[in-house]
Design a protein around this motif. Structure first.
Motif, PDB file in Angstrom:
ATOM      1  N   SER A   2       0.822  -1.205   0.000  1.00  0.00           N
ATOM      2  CA  SER A   2       0.000   0.000   0.000  1.00  0.00           C
ATOM      3  C   SER A   2       0.857   1.257   0.000  1.00  0.00           C
ATOM      4  O   SER A   2       0.581   2.212  -0.730  1.00  0.00           O
ATOM      5  CB  SER A   2      -0.929  -0.007   1.215  1.00  0.00           C
ATOM      6  OG  SER A   2      -1.737   1.144   1.236  1.00  0.00           O
ATOM      7  N   ARG A   3       1.932   1.237   0.791  1.00  0.00           N
ATOM      8  CA  ARG A   3       2.808   2.410   0.854  1.00  0.00           C
ATOM      9  C   ARG A   3       3.613   2.578  -0.429  1.00  0.00           C
ATOM     10  O   ARG A   3       3.771   3.691  -0.932  1.00  0.00           O
ATOM     11  CB  ARG A   3       3.752   2.279   2.058  1.00  0.00           C
ATOM     12  CG  ARG A   3       3.068   2.463   3.422  1.00  0.00           C
ATOM     13  CD  ARG A   3       4.094   2.588   4.537  1.00  0.00           C
ATOM     14  NE  ARG A   3       4.906   1.379   4.656  1.00  0.00           N
ATOM     15  CZ  ARG A   3       4.582   0.325   5.406  1.00  0.00           C
ATOM     16  NH1 ARG A   3       3.443   0.334   6.085  1.00  0.00           N
ATOM     17  NH2 ARG A   3       5.377  -0.734   5.467  1.00  0.00           N
ATOM     18  N   PHE A   4       4.154   1.466  -0.957  1.00  0.00           N
ATOM     19  CA  PHE A   4       5.013   1.546  -2.143  1.00  0.00           C
ATOM     20  C   PHE A   4       4.239   2.079  -3.354  1.00  0.00           C
ATOM     21  O   PHE A   4       4.741   2.933  -4.099  1.00  0.00           O
ATOM     22  CB  PHE A   4       5.605   0.176  -2.463  1.00  0.00           C
ATOM     23  CG  PHE A   4       6.550   0.187  -3.634  1.00  0.00           C
ATOM     24  CD1 PHE A   4       7.884   0.518  -3.465  1.00  0.00           C
ATOM     25  CD2 PHE A   4       6.109  -0.128  -4.907  1.00  0.00           C
ATOM     26  CE1 PHE A   4       8.757   0.551  -4.545  1.00  0.00           C
ATOM     27  CE2 PHE A   4       6.967  -0.100  -5.999  1.00  0.00           C
ATOM     28  CZ  PHE A   4       8.300   0.231  -5.807  1.00  0.00           C
ATOM     29  N   PHE A   5       3.020   1.573  -3.551  1.00  0.00           N
ATOM     30  CA  PHE A   5       2.247   1.963  -4.728  1.00  0.00           C
ATOM     31  C   PHE A   5       1.289   3.123  -4.453  1.00  0.00           C
ATOM     32  O   PHE A   5       0.632   3.607  -5.380  1.00  0.00           O
ATOM     33  CB  PHE A   5       1.457   0.761  -5.262  1.00  0.00           C
ATOM     34  CG  PHE A   5       2.316  -0.318  -5.854  1.00  0.00           C
ATOM     35  CD1 PHE A   5       2.880  -0.156  -7.114  1.00  0.00           C
ATOM     36  CD2 PHE A   5       2.576  -1.489  -5.159  1.00  0.00           C
ATOM     37  CE1 PHE A   5       3.671  -1.147  -7.673  1.00  0.00           C
ATOM     38  CE2 PHE A   5       3.369  -2.484  -5.706  1.00  0.00           C
ATOM     39  CZ  PHE A   5       3.931  -2.311  -6.970  1.00  0.00           C
ATOM     40  N   GLY A   6       1.220   3.573  -3.203  1.00  0.00           N
ATOM     41  CA  GLY A   6       0.337   4.691  -2.880  1.00  0.00           C
ATOM     42  C   GLY A   6      -1.128   4.353  -3.079  1.00  0.00           C
ATOM     43  O   GLY A   6      -1.892   5.144  -3.649  1.00  0.00           O
ATOM     44  N   LEU A   7      -1.522   3.186  -2.599  1.00  0.00           N
ATOM     45  CA  LEU A   7      -2.888   2.715  -2.837  1.00  0.00           C
ATOM     46  C   LEU A   7      -3.924   3.617  -2.179  1.00  0.00           C
ATOM     47  O   LEU A   7      -4.967   3.918  -2.770  1.00  0.00           O
ATOM     48  CB  LEU A   7      -3.048   1.272  -2.334  1.00  0.00           C
ATOM     49  CG  LEU A   7      -2.131   0.210  -2.952  1.00  0.00           C
ATOM     50  CD1 LEU A   7      -2.501  -1.163  -2.434  1.00  0.00           C
ATOM     51  CD2 LEU A   7      -2.193   0.246  -4.472  1.00  0.00           C
ATOM     52  N   GLN A   8      -3.655   4.041  -0.962  1.00  0.00           N
ATOM     53  CA  GLN A   8      -4.630   4.867  -0.253  1.00  0.00           C
ATOM     54  C   GLN A   8      -4.840   6.203  -0.950  1.00  0.00           C
ATOM     55  O   GLN A   8      -5.981   6.663  -1.106  1.00  0.00           O
ATOM     56  CB  GLN A   8      -4.178   5.092   1.189  1.00  0.00           C
ATOM     57  CG  GLN A   8      -5.215   5.816   2.048  1.00  0.00           C
ATOM     58  CD  GLN A   8      -4.791   5.891   3.507  1.00  0.00           C
ATOM     59  OE1 GLN A   8      -3.717   5.426   3.881  1.00  0.00           O
ATOM     60  NE2 GLN A   8      -5.635   6.475   4.358  1.00  0.00           N
ATOM     61  N   ALA A   9      -3.740   6.802  -1.392  1.00  0.00           N
ATOM     62  CA  ALA A   9      -3.854   8.092  -2.090  1.00  0.00           C
ATOM     63  C   ALA A   9      -4.601   7.944  -3.408  1.00  0.00           C
ATOM     64  O   ALA A   9      -5.291   8.875  -3.860  1.00  0.00           O
ATOM     65  CB  ALA A   9      -2.456   8.661  -2.353  1.00  0.00           C
ATOM     66  N   ALA A  10      -4.474   6.756  -4.037  1.00  0.00           N
ATOM     67  CA  ALA A  10      -5.141   6.509  -5.317  1.00  0.00           C
ATOM     68  C   ALA A  10      -6.575   6.043  -5.129  1.00  0.00           C
ATOM     69  O   ALA A  10      -7.301   5.841  -6.123  1.00  0.00           O
ATOM     70  CB  ALA A  10      -4.363   5.470  -6.115  1.00  0.00           C
TER      71      ALA A  10
END
Length: 442
Positions: free
Chosen positions: A5-13
């Motif tokens: 989640s942090r590496f791909f920025g899932l929450q922001a996306a």
């Protein structure tokens, strides 16, 4: 999961790991047909189908995982439809070049493409090319794929009196191709994921019962890639008068890859804002620039591994529709392509008449671009239509592009609108004119 989640920025996306995985599986199912179709087409150029199968899976996985990790885009890459047909049927069969030399031409075009991307001129060049010519090229490649598909299916055959004629519709293989095409169209109309792949597998399954096909197993260790790996002949491509082929590879890669990449990014809400004064399609975002680099480098890698030009796939839009918003979607697709390496017996059992329906449906989809032509302006629509009809009737994508650019420049000049033509168009038209003047047909 937290690390992903942090590496791909899932929450922001606004997405989750589960959503990204589902999106990746969806994208793979919609484009997995290429692992069957590409070896089938390039084998017509004399390339070993089993090695091309491995090269297809490897370069698709490599390019897609770079796209996911470097650019964090939910876009998948694989050898492009149209360019593989041009490679096999026009460059090798039509012009008589060896497939090793053709791979060398792909490598050179990829290097030029990569250089153009690195110096930031790629988007500037594509905006200089008329939209009508771009639409004509896409539709023309569609017709070119269409005639190849109909020939592979046995629906269109040679006729000494009329050049082409209708094949024997009583043959089981012809009937299976027709059934496969109707199944693909119906499944896709019903929004069933993987419609093209399902159609190919359906015809392949029936071929064992009524088509005389032989089953050799489902799973095995991947075949050797040695017959195609590093077999490209760069020196032969440089010295063999093949620069017009390089130009065609380069132009189609430019339109196909860039247009697809930006279109999918736009659909996913990832397209960067364009500042005032910048080119209409100028990518300014760092992620987009990395994405452009990823698909450019994939062309070079593909030629080294042993396949025709690699490009971003419009089928990635299916994964975006399923919720994919980050590079994790692309990573999932890449892993599935690597897993597909172990299904080489299945790929080898797929006959040409099973992949022909997929080619024909892709052709139908590509022809939709004709509807975007400005029919009220003959100086725009006529060159585009010349591009479309010249490709199948001269059996050459190169001739179609040449006719389009030459007629476009000539008509603008004759109607007093030469100033509206970008310098790049004059240069490309001049190159093709010189090619016909000094090399003639071919």
């Amino acid at each position: 999961m937290g690390m992903l989640s942090r590496f791909f920025g899932l929450q922001a996306a606004g997405t989750t790991v589960r959503t990204e995985v589902v999106a990746g599986v969806t994208t793979f199912l919609t484009m997995a047909y290429i692992i069957f179709v590409n070896p089938s087409i390039l084998s017509e150029a004399g390339m070993p189908a089993s090695s091309v199968f491995v090269a297809t899976c490897l370069v698709a996985a490599l390019a897609t995982i770079i796209m996911g990790l470097l650019a964090n885009y939910p876009v998948a890459c694989a050898p492009g439809m149209g360019l593989n047909a041009y490679f096999a049927f026009a460059v090798v069969q039509g012009m008589g070049y060896k497939w090793e030399t053709a791979l060398g031409a792909v490598f050179i075009s990829g290097c030029l493409f990569l250089l153009l991307t690195l110096v930031g001129l790629r988007s500037a060049l594509i905006t200089a090319i008329p939209t009508s010519i771009r639409s004509g090229i896409t539709a023309g490649i569609g017709l070119f794929l269409g005639i190849i598909a109909l020939k592979s299916a046995g629906i269109v055959v040679a006729n000494p009196a009329t050049l082409v004629g209708l094949g024997n519709l009583h043959q089981p293989t012809v009937l299976l191709s027709i059934l496969g095409f109707l199944a693909i169209v119906a499944l896709d109309a019903l929004k069933i994921r993987g419609a093209i792949l399902i159609g190919i597998l359906l015809v392949t399954a029936l071929s064992f019962a009524v088509g005389g096909n032989t089953f050799h197993g489902l799973v095995s260790m991947p075949p050797s890639i040695a017959p195609t790996f590093l077999k490209l002949d760069i020196a032969g491509a440089l010295s063999g008068g093949i620069w017009h082929v390089v130009l065609v590879f380069f132009l189609v890669e430019l339109f196909d890859a860039t247009g697809t990449l930006m279109g999918v990014a736009q659909r996913a809400g990832l397209m960067p804002r364009v500042p005032a004064g910048a080119g209409r399609d100028a990518p300014t975002d760092r992620r987009m620039r990395r994405a452009l680099f990823a698909d450019s480098a994939a062309i070079v890698a593909g030629s080294v591994l042993g396949t025709s030009s690699t490009t971003a796939y419009v089928e990635s839009a299916a994964g975006v529709q399923a919720g994919g918003r980050t590079g994790l979607t692309a990573v999932v697709v890449a892993l599935l392509f690597l897993a597909a390496l172990f299904f080489s017996p299945l790929a080898g059992a797929v006959p040409a008449y099973a992949t022909a329906p997929a080619l024909l449906y892709v052709a139908c989809l590509m022809l939709r671009d004709i509807g975007e032509l400005p029919w009220h302006d003959a100086t725009e629509s006529v060159p585009a239509i010349l591009t479309v009809v010249a490709m199948p009737f001269t059996y050459s994508i190169a001739n179609g592009i040449a006719f389009g650019f030459i007629s476009y420049a000539a008509l603008k000049l004759l109607t007093g609108r030469a100033r509206t033509v970008a310098p790049a168009v004059w240069v490309i038209a001049a190159i093709f004119l010189l090619r016909y003047a000094y090399l003639g047909a071919g």
